[in-house]
Enzyme design. Structure first.
Site, short mmCIF file in Angstrom:
data_model
loop_
_atom_site.label_atom_id
_atom_site.label_comp_id
_atom_site.label_asym_id
_atom_site.label_seq_id
_atom_site.Cartn_x
_atom_site.Cartn_y
_atom_site.Cartn_z
N GLU A 184 81.55 -124.65 62.13
CA GLU A 184 80.98 -123.44 62.73
C GLU A 184 81.66 -122.20 62.15
O GLU A 184 81.30 -121.75 61.08
CB GLU A 184 81.05 -123.55 64.26
CG GLU A 184 80.14 -124.69 64.74
CD GLU A 184 80.00 -124.81 66.25
OE1 GLU A 184 80.83 -124.26 66.99
OE2 GLU A 184 79.04 -125.48 66.68
C1 HEC Z 1 77.42 -122.30 63.87
C2 HEC Z 1 76.72 -122.14 65.12
C3 HEC Z 1 77.52 -121.75 66.35
C4 HEC Z 1 78.41 -120.69 66.48
C5 HEC Z 1 78.86 -119.71 65.45
C6 HEC Z 1 78.78 -120.69 67.88
N1 HEC Z 1 78.16 -121.70 68.55
FE1 HEC Z 1 78.25 -122.06 70.51
N2 HEC Z 1 77.35 -123.81 70.25
C7 HEC Z 1 76.80 -124.25 69.06
C8 HEC Z 1 76.42 -125.65 69.20
C9 HEC Z 1 75.77 -126.51 68.14
C10 HEC Z 1 76.80 -126.02 70.50
C11 HEC Z 1 76.67 -127.43 71.12
C12 HEC Z 1 77.84 -128.25 70.57
C13 HEC Z 1 78.12 -129.49 71.33
O1 HEC Z 1 77.69 -129.62 72.48
O2 HEC Z 1 78.81 -130.36 70.80
C14 HEC Z 1 77.34 -124.84 71.15
C15 HEC Z 1 77.72 -124.76 72.49
C16 HEC Z 1 78.04 -123.57 73.12
C17 HEC Z 1 78.12 -123.37 74.54
C18 HEC Z 1 77.85 -124.42 75.62
C19 HEC Z 1 76.55 -124.18 76.33
C20 HEC Z 1 76.17 -125.37 77.17
O3 HEC Z 1 75.18 -125.29 77.91
O4 HEC Z 1 76.83 -126.41 77.10
C21 HEC Z 1 78.49 -122.07 74.75
C22 HEC Z 1 78.69 -121.37 76.08
C23 HEC Z 1 78.67 -121.47 73.45
N3 HEC Z 1 78.36 -122.41 72.48
C24 HEC Z 1 79.14 -120.19 73.22
C25 HEC Z 1 79.58 -119.77 71.96
C26 HEC Z 1 80.44 -118.63 71.73
C27 HEC Z 1 81.03 -117.74 72.80
C28 HEC Z 1 80.62 -118.53 70.38
C29 HEC Z 1 81.46 -117.53 69.61
C30 HEC Z 1 82.88 -117.57 69.88
C31 HEC Z 1 79.82 -119.59 69.79
N4 HEC Z 1 79.26 -120.34 70.78
C32 HEC Z 1 79.67 -119.78 68.42
C33 HEC Z 1 76.64 -123.51 67.94
C34 HEC Z 1 77.41 -122.38 67.64
#
Ligand code: HEC
Ligand code: HEC
Length: 350
Positions: free
Chosen positions: A140
């Site tokens: 990521e």
């Molecule tokens: C490259 C893409 C990417 C980036 C950049 C990213 N995310 Fe995510 N995010 C994801 C993915 C894919 C998941 C699910 C991963 C898993 O469940 O293993 C996720 C899961 C989440 C969730 C959980 C939501 C749920 O319903 O479970 C949250 C809240 C979240 N991210 C917030 C953030 C925040 C705040 C940042 C920045 C600090 C961020 N993400 C950066 C792709 C990204």
């Protein structure tokens, strides 16, 4: 009474009774729905031990949009949780550092504060714990905690912003404070006043006839065993394929869900039940992101979770009902980010 009058009277009695019973049925549907679901409250949820002061929310918003939190300085939280596209990224699975594909679909950040745990497999207990994950995930944002803190310290205007957000601390620029600020900002990303919320609050006309039929089917068929509460999901774990395993294209064998966290064999293919709010905005579906069509996702749920082939009418009505879960999208004006300073690392150039 002559015959005609009597007939008219009989008809009007029947019509009144029919109208009454339709009304009674509607009330019954509303009452059943209110026992299972909750409207999104007018106020964003409070996070325990993390005060949503204006300064902290504003800081969290800047950080959510700041690409300098990533190693490439190209990727922000908003890249994969775009506030303009329902808090998700429309990709099957997300693209991160160096164009690498991650293994899972990006869940929406909207209303995530109402989920009982974060991530598909629940490996983070809350939003603040979650926010540290992506910054360090090599697929990521690919950064390290030290590098994130050093970058934030090198951007001169972040110091007063962190001071205002975390008053009384000598050295406020820490990863913990950054993730706390991001969490309070995320908690403002709620989508109240969906037609379904209005319906739950008593407006019987907020749903169309088909949407009400869809709601009834959603309840009668048993979707509510898992999708309920304020997020129509987000309250529990369940096995994807509880009754019948979906195809390995949709549930790839390599991703075992919560099993990877708990190592308990009962947790194979167990995932957090996702929210269904704003579901019409966040295709493609499932942790694998393999299904683009919402009706197809509903059919798969019927077979995999309930062991039932849903009729086309049932599927259509449920899809229309799910459309009533799209609420007012958060209005987020793009923040002006503090400029880099002389010590801010230059974006890496291969
Ligand atoms: C490259 C893409 C990417 C980036 C950049 C990213 N995310 Fe995510 N995010 C994801 C993915 C894919 C998941 C699910 C991963 C898993 O469940 O293993 C996720 C899961 C989440 C969730 C959980 C939501 C749920 O319903 O479970 C949250 C809240 C979240 N991210 C917030 C953030 C925040 C705040 C940042 C920045 C600090 C961020 N993400 C950066 C792709 C990204
Ligand atoms: C036994 C629990 C259970 C039941 C019953 C259930 N679901 Fe699900 N639902 C889940 C889980 C778990 C997922 C996540 C699956 C995955 O991607 O790993 C899910 C995912 C979904 C998704 C995709 C969400 C997204 O963001 O990708 C939709 C749509 C959905 N369910 C609708 C329904 C409907 C409609 C019914 C009834 C016909 C239903 N579900 C019944 C547990 C359940």
């Amino acid at each position: 009474m002559d015959r005609l009058l009597r007939a008219k009277y009989a008809v009007s009695v029947v019509l009144t009774m029919a109208a009454f019973s339709a009304g009674a049925q509607a009330d019954e549907l509303q009452a059943r729905a209110n026992a299972l679901f909750k409207p999104i409250p007018a106020q964003p949820p409070a996070l325990p031990g993390n005060q949503a002061t204006a300064a902290r929310v504003a800081l969290g918003k800047a950080l959510y949009f700041d690409r300098r939190l990533s190693k490439s300085q190209q990727i922000s939280c908003n890249s994969c949780h775009d506030v303009g596209t329902g808090g998700a990224d429309q990709q099957r699975t997300s693209i991160g550092h160096n164009w690498q594909r991650g293994p899972r679909n990006s869940p929406t950040t909207f209303n995530a504060a109402y989920n009982f745990v974060q991530f598909w497999d629940g490996r983070a207990k809350d939003l603040a714990e979650q926010a540290g994950g992506p910054m360090q995930n090599p697929l990521e944002m690919a950064n390290t905690p030290d590098a994130v803190v050093a970058t934030l310290k090198s951007i001169p205007d972040y110091l007063p912003r962190f001071k205002a957000a975390f008053p009384g601390t000598a050295d406020p620029i820490t990863l913990d404070n950054a993730t706390s600020a991001i969490a309070v900002f995320e908690a403002t990303l709620v989508t109240p006043n969906a037609p379904f919320d209005k319906y739950l609050r008593g407006d019987a006309n907020a749903l169309t006839h088909e949407q009400k039929e869809g709601l009834r089917t959603f309840m009668d068929k048993g979707c509510i065993a898992c999708h309920r509460g304020v997020n129509i999901g987000g309250e529990m774990y369940a096995k994807f394929g509880l009754i019948k395993a979906p195809g390995s294209d949709i549930r790839p064998a390599a991703d075992k869900g919560r099993f990877a966290i708990s190592k308990s064999s009962g947790d194979e293919f167990v995932y957090k039940v996702p929210t269904l709010r704003n579901i019409t905005l966040t295709a493609p579906y499932f942790h694998s992101g393999q299904v683009r069509d919402l009706g197809e996702a509903v059919k798969i749920m019927g077979e995999a979770q309930l062991g039932q082939k849903l009729s086309d009418t049932d599927v259509n009505n449920i899809v229309l009902f799910l459309g009533s879960l799209t609420g007012a999208q958060p209005k987020v004006d793009y923040p002006v980010l503090p400029p880099s300073g002389p010590d801010t690392p230059a974006p890496p150039y291969p």
